[in-house]
Structure formats: structure tokens, C-alpha cells
Design a protein around this motif. Structure first.
Motif, PDB file in Angstrom:
ATOM      1  N   ARG A  33       0.136   7.278   0.348  1.00 13.13           N
ATOM      2  CA  ARG A  33       0.499   5.887   0.649  1.00 13.13           C
ATOM      3  C   ARG A  33       1.102   5.241  -0.596  1.00 13.13           C
ATOM      4  O   ARG A  33       0.841   5.693  -1.715  1.00 13.13           O
ATOM      5  N   PRO A  34       1.908   4.207  -0.410  1.00 18.04           N
ATOM      6  CA  PRO A  34       2.551   3.556  -1.568  1.00 18.04           C
ATOM      7  C   PRO A  34       1.526   2.963  -2.530  1.00 18.04           C
ATOM      8  O   PRO A  34       0.471   2.483  -2.125  1.00 18.04           O
ATOM      9  N   GLN A  35       1.852   3.036  -3.818  1.00 21.13           N
ATOM     10  CA  GLN A  35       0.976   2.514  -4.861  1.00 21.13           C
ATOM     11  C   GLN A  35       1.691   1.396  -5.612  1.00 21.13           C
ATOM     12  O   GLN A  35       2.886   1.489  -5.863  1.00 21.13           O
ATOM     13  N   GLU A  36       0.928   0.384  -6.003  1.00 26.53           N
ATOM     14  CA  GLU A  36       1.493  -0.672  -6.826  1.00 26.53           C
ATOM     15  C   GLU A  36       1.563  -0.178  -8.268  1.00 26.53           C
ATOM     16  O   GLU A  36       0.610   0.402  -8.786  1.00 26.53           O
ATOM     17  N   ILE A  37       2.714  -0.393  -8.893  1.00 27.80           N
ATOM     18  CA  ILE A  37       2.890  -0.048 -10.295  1.00 27.80           C
ATOM     19  C   ILE A  37       3.422  -1.277 -11.019  1.00 27.80           C
ATOM     20  O   ILE A  37       3.840  -2.247 -10.397  1.00 27.80           O
ATOM     21  N   SER A  38       3.429  -1.214 -12.357  1.00 30.06           N
ATOM     22  CA  SER A  38       3.983  -2.310 -13.141  1.00 30.06           C
ATOM     23  C   SER A  38       5.442  -1.999 -13.478  1.00 30.06           C
ATOM     24  O   SER A  38       5.905  -0.870 -13.323  1.00 30.06           O
ATOM     25  N   TYR A  77       6.253   3.861  -4.372  1.00 31.32           N
ATOM     26  CA  TYR A  77       5.690   2.835  -5.241  1.00 31.32           C
ATOM     27  C   TYR A  77       6.296   1.484  -4.890  1.00 31.32           C
ATOM     28  O   TYR A  77       7.374   1.406  -4.311  1.00 31.32           O
ATOM     29  N   TYR A  78       5.607   0.427  -5.306  1.00 27.83           N
ATOM     30  CA  TYR A  78       6.165  -0.921  -5.193  1.00 27.83           C
ATOM     31  C   TYR A  78       5.715  -1.749  -6.388  1.00 27.83           C
ATOM     32  O   TYR A  78       4.681  -1.484  -6.990  1.00 27.83           O
ATOM     33  N   VAL A  79       6.550  -2.733  -6.727  1.00 28.33           N
ATOM     34  CA  VAL A  79       6.257  -3.664  -7.817  1.00 28.33           C
ATOM     35  C   VAL A  79       6.306  -5.065  -7.228  1.00 28.33           C
ATOM     36  O   VAL A  79       7.313  -5.447  -6.619  1.00 28.33           O
ATOM     37  N   ILE A  80       5.240  -5.813  -7.379  1.00 25.24           N
ATOM     38  CA  ILE A  80       5.233  -7.206  -6.944  1.00 25.24           C
ATOM     39  C   ILE A  80       5.799  -8.020  -8.094  1.00 25.24           C
ATOM     40  O   ILE A  80       5.200  -8.100  -9.167  1.00 25.24           O
ATOM     41  N   LEU A  81       6.987  -8.582  -7.882  1.00 20.53           N
ATOM     42  CA  LEU A  81       7.654  -9.351  -8.935  1.00 20.53           C
ATOM     43  C   LEU A  81       7.043 -10.726  -9.097  1.00 20.53           C
ATOM     44  O   LEU A  81       6.893 -11.209 -10.214  1.00 20.53           O
ATOM     45  N   MET A  82       6.732 -11.358  -7.988  1.00 21.45           N
ATOM     46  CA  MET A  82       6.119 -12.682  -8.061  1.00 21.45           C
ATOM     47  C   MET A  82       5.368 -12.958  -6.767  1.00 21.45           C
ATOM     48  O   MET A  82       5.690 -12.427  -5.727  1.00 21.45           O
ATOM     49  N   MET A  83       4.329 -13.763  -6.910  1.00 19.80           N
ATOM     50  CA  MET A  83       3.540 -14.218  -5.766  1.00 19.80           C
ATOM     51  C   MET A  83       3.087 -15.636  -6.082  1.00 19.80           C
ATOM     52  O   MET A  83       2.543 -15.885  -7.159  1.00 19.80           O
ATOM     53  N   ASP A  84       3.340 -16.541  -5.149  1.00 16.57           N
ATOM     54  CA  ASP A  84       3.015 -17.941  -5.405  1.00 16.57           C
ATOM     55  C   ASP A  84       2.730 -18.629  -4.080  1.00 16.57           C
ATOM     56  O   ASP A  84       3.232 -18.220  -3.032  1.00 16.57           O
ATOM     57  N   ASP A  85       1.939 -19.685  -4.150  1.00 15.60           N
ATOM     58  CA  ASP A  85       1.711 -20.474  -2.948  1.00 15.60           C
ATOM     59  C   ASP A  85       2.839 -21.477  -2.792  1.00 15.60           C
ATOM     60  O   ASP A  85       3.532 -21.824  -3.732  1.00 15.60           O
TER      61      ASP A  85
END
Length: 101
Positions: A33-38, A77-85
Motif C-alpha cells: 500500500r502507498p506510504q507517506e514520505i517526506s 508513495y505520497y507526500v502531503i504538501l499542505m493540510m489546513d482547515d
């Protein structure tokens, strides 16, 4: 005295930026399964897409949606660039990049 002080402070501040950048690291081994990386682990990986998500819920719901989209795209893999409300209570916005080995 001030002539050398301002350039010295500026050089000191700019050299501190390189400390925050980080050195390239290898990505973890590919799993089922995909993993989060930096971002410093993306060297040598193929970027296969980017997307935005808007979710009503919590930050964990946003992460679940990103994982689901990465799985659908068959990304490793995936990289979360930004997360905000957002201005609406309980609505979250995120942007992510997908990568393949």
C-alpha cells in the motif's frame, strides 16, 4: 561597526535555511500500500500526479482520503504538501503529490 554587522547577520540568517532543508534520504522499501514520505525522500522517484482534497471531518479523514486516492492511482508513495482547515468549521483542505518507484 554597523557596516559589517548587517551583512554578518544576513549571512547568518541565510546559512540557517540550509539546516532546515535536510539531506536527501532513500525512500523506504515499496510495500503493498502507498506510504507517506517526506520531500527529502523523493530523489530518484517518478512523480505521477498531484491532487487536492477537501473533506468535511478531521485531519485524519483528510489523510484517509489521500491514502485512498494514492491507492486508486497505484502510487507507491505520497507526500502531503499542505493540510489546513478552511473558514468553515470541520472542512479541511490538503494537497498531495504521488510517486512511483
Amino acid at each position: 561597526m554597523i557596516r559589517w554587522f548587517i551583512p554578518f547577520i544576513l549571512a547568518l540568517l541565510l546559512s540557517g535555511c540550509s539546516v532546515l532543508e535536510g539531506k536527501p534520504q532513500p525512500a523506504p522499501p515499496v510495500s503493498d500500500r502507498p506510504q507517506e514520505i517526506s520531500r527529502n525522500q523523493t530523489q530518484g522517484l517518478q512523480e505521477i500526479g498531484a491532487f487536492n482534497v477537501t473533506v468535511l471531518g478531521s485531519p485524519m479523514d483528510v489523510e484517509d482520503e489521500i491514502k485512498a486516492r494514492a491507492t486508486d492511482a497505484k502510487a507507491d508513495y505520497y507526500v502531503i504538501l499542505m493540510m489546513d482547515d478552511t473558514v468553515l468549521p470541520g472542512r479541511w483542505y490538503a494537497r498531495a503529490l504521488l510517486y512511483r518507484q
